[in-house]
Structure formats: C-alpha cells, structure tokens
Enzyme design. Structure first.
Site, PDB file in Angstrom:
ATOM      1  N   TYR A  29     -59.729  13.205 -13.003  1.00  0.00           N
ATOM      2  CA  TYR A  29     -58.656  12.298 -13.415  1.00  0.00           C
ATOM      3  C   TYR A  29     -58.495  11.094 -12.483  1.00  0.00           C
ATOM      4  CZ  TYR A  29     -57.435  16.220 -16.395  1.00  0.00           C
ATOM      5  OH  TYR A  29     -57.479  17.236 -17.318  1.00  0.00           O
TER       6      TYR A  29
ATOM      7  N   HIS B  81     -54.018   7.137 -16.903  1.00  0.00           N
ATOM      8  CA  HIS B  81     -52.853   8.025 -16.791  1.00  0.00           C
ATOM      9  C   HIS B  81     -52.447   8.260 -15.337  1.00  0.00           C
ATOM     10  CE1 HIS B  81     -50.124  10.114 -19.320  1.00  0.00           C
ATOM     11  NE2 HIS B  81     -50.601  11.332 -19.208  1.00  0.00           N
TER      12      HIS B  81
ATOM     13  N   TYR C 112     -49.737  18.670 -12.859  1.00  0.00           N
ATOM     14  CA  TYR C 112     -50.172  17.995 -14.076  1.00  0.00           C
ATOM     15  C   TYR C 112     -48.965  17.266 -14.664  1.00  0.00           C
ATOM     16  CZ  TYR C 112     -54.670  20.184 -13.588  1.00  0.00           C
ATOM     17  OH  TYR C 112     -55.877  20.579 -13.082  1.00  0.00           O
TER      18      TYR C 112
ATOM     19  N   ASN D 265     -47.250  16.737 -17.445  1.00  0.00           N
ATOM     20  CA  ASN D 265     -46.135  17.206 -18.276  1.00  0.00           C
ATOM     21  C   ASN D 265     -45.163  18.123 -17.555  1.00  0.00           C
ATOM     22  OD1 ASN D 265     -47.449  15.732 -20.207  1.00  0.00           O
ATOM     23  ND2 ASN D 265     -48.035  17.476 -21.456  1.00  0.00           N
TER      24      ASN D 265
END
Length: 191
Positions: free
Chosen positions: A14, A19, A64, A66
C-alpha cells in the site's frame, strides 16, 4: 499537545498509493520537524515531535483504513488529547487531483476511515485535511483506483498536494484553523 493522524493502510503493497495520502503527509511532517515515527503501540506507528512551541504526536494507524478510529481513540485517550487538537489527514475522491481542503468539522462524506474516527471519538468536530485524488476515469473500479499509484504528471501533482498538506497541518498548529482555511483551501491544484 496536538495529535496529527494520517490515514492509510499498513504494508509494503500500500506504500505510495492514493489511499495512503494521509500516511505520506505525516511522513513529510516528520521530516520537516526533524523526527520520525519510531514508536509502536496503540495499534499505530507514532512519534513525538515539536513545532512552533507545541508538542506533536504524529500517528499512522496500523488497523487498516476502515478501523482507524480504534487506534485514534486509544492514543488520544492515553495522551488526553481532545477532538479540537486531533487533526486527521486523508485522501478524497470528490476533490480534483491536487486540491486541498481544511475543515474544522463536519460529516465524513462517505470516507470510511474518517467515519471510524468520528464514531469512536463520538463527535464530528474533528479538524481534517482532505487531499484530492480525483475520481477514476473510464471503467476502473474505485477500490482498484484508490489502492493504485499515480504515475507521470499526475504523480508530480500528487507530490505537490502532499507537500501543501504537510504545510497546512503545521499551519494549523502554529496559526490556528481560520488562518489555515483561508491560506490553504483550494478546489484546484496550485500552479
């Protein structure tokens, strides 16, 4: 003390993705303040630094995106940092690539990471900086887009937005929310 939280996802796959704009801005703030995020705990990577005579806690939740609120709630409770001193930085699909917005509060606007933070802290009065990543062109699914990386000229625009995001965060600490809003908000990338 102020807490500056950059939202993103942990893990090598990532790094440098759209994001992870929040993580990338926090890295730039750490570099500007001559420090690093060398501690782990509270389900986060974090570092204690100073800027403009203020103690700063720079945080990258490792839960993460969320579940970001779990990490933010734990670290702000431990250090007794209130919502008005907790700044959250994250990517925004609804802003054009390179645009920047500072707000002192409001809804999450559909961003699941911010939604988690607002739910755990039980308030919408959380200052935040949104980094515009734009919407995907054509048939690219949104999850693939936000977890992808920029390239070519878009990367340069994104890099400039990250630098401005770091400057806006440090302005919030030194000059307060109104000054920061008036000097950094843009709906288009800076030339």
């Amino acid at each position: 003390m102020y807490c500056i939280v950059g939202l993103g996802n942990p893990g090598n796959e990532y790094q440098q993705t759209r994001h992870n704009a929040g993580f990338l801005v926090v890295d730039r703030i750490a570099a500007a303040c001559g420090g690093q995020l060398s501690r782990t705990g509270f389900r986060s990577r974090y570092g204690k630094l100073a800027h403009a005579g203020q103690d700063l806690l720079l945080v990258q939740p490792q839960t993460y995106m969320n579940l970001s609120g779990e990490a933010v709630g734990a670290i702000t409770a431990y250090y007794k940092i209130g919502p008005s001193h907790t700044l959250v930085i994250y990517d925004d699909l609804d802003l054009p690539l390179g645009a920047l917005r500072f707000r002192s509060g409001g809804s999450a606007g559909g961003h699941r990471g911010l939604t988690s933070v607002l739910q755990v802290l039980k308030t919408q009065a959380i200052p935040r900086i949104r980094i515009g990543i734009g919407r995907p062109a054509g048939e690219i699914p949104v999850p693939d887009y936000v977890l992808g990386k920029f390239n070519g000229p878009d990367q340069a625009v994104f890099d400039e937005a990250l630098a401005r995001g770091a400057a806006a965060a440090l302005s919030f600490i030194a000059n307060g929310p109104e000054y920061t809003m008036n000097h950094f908000n843009s709906s288009q990338p800076q030339k």
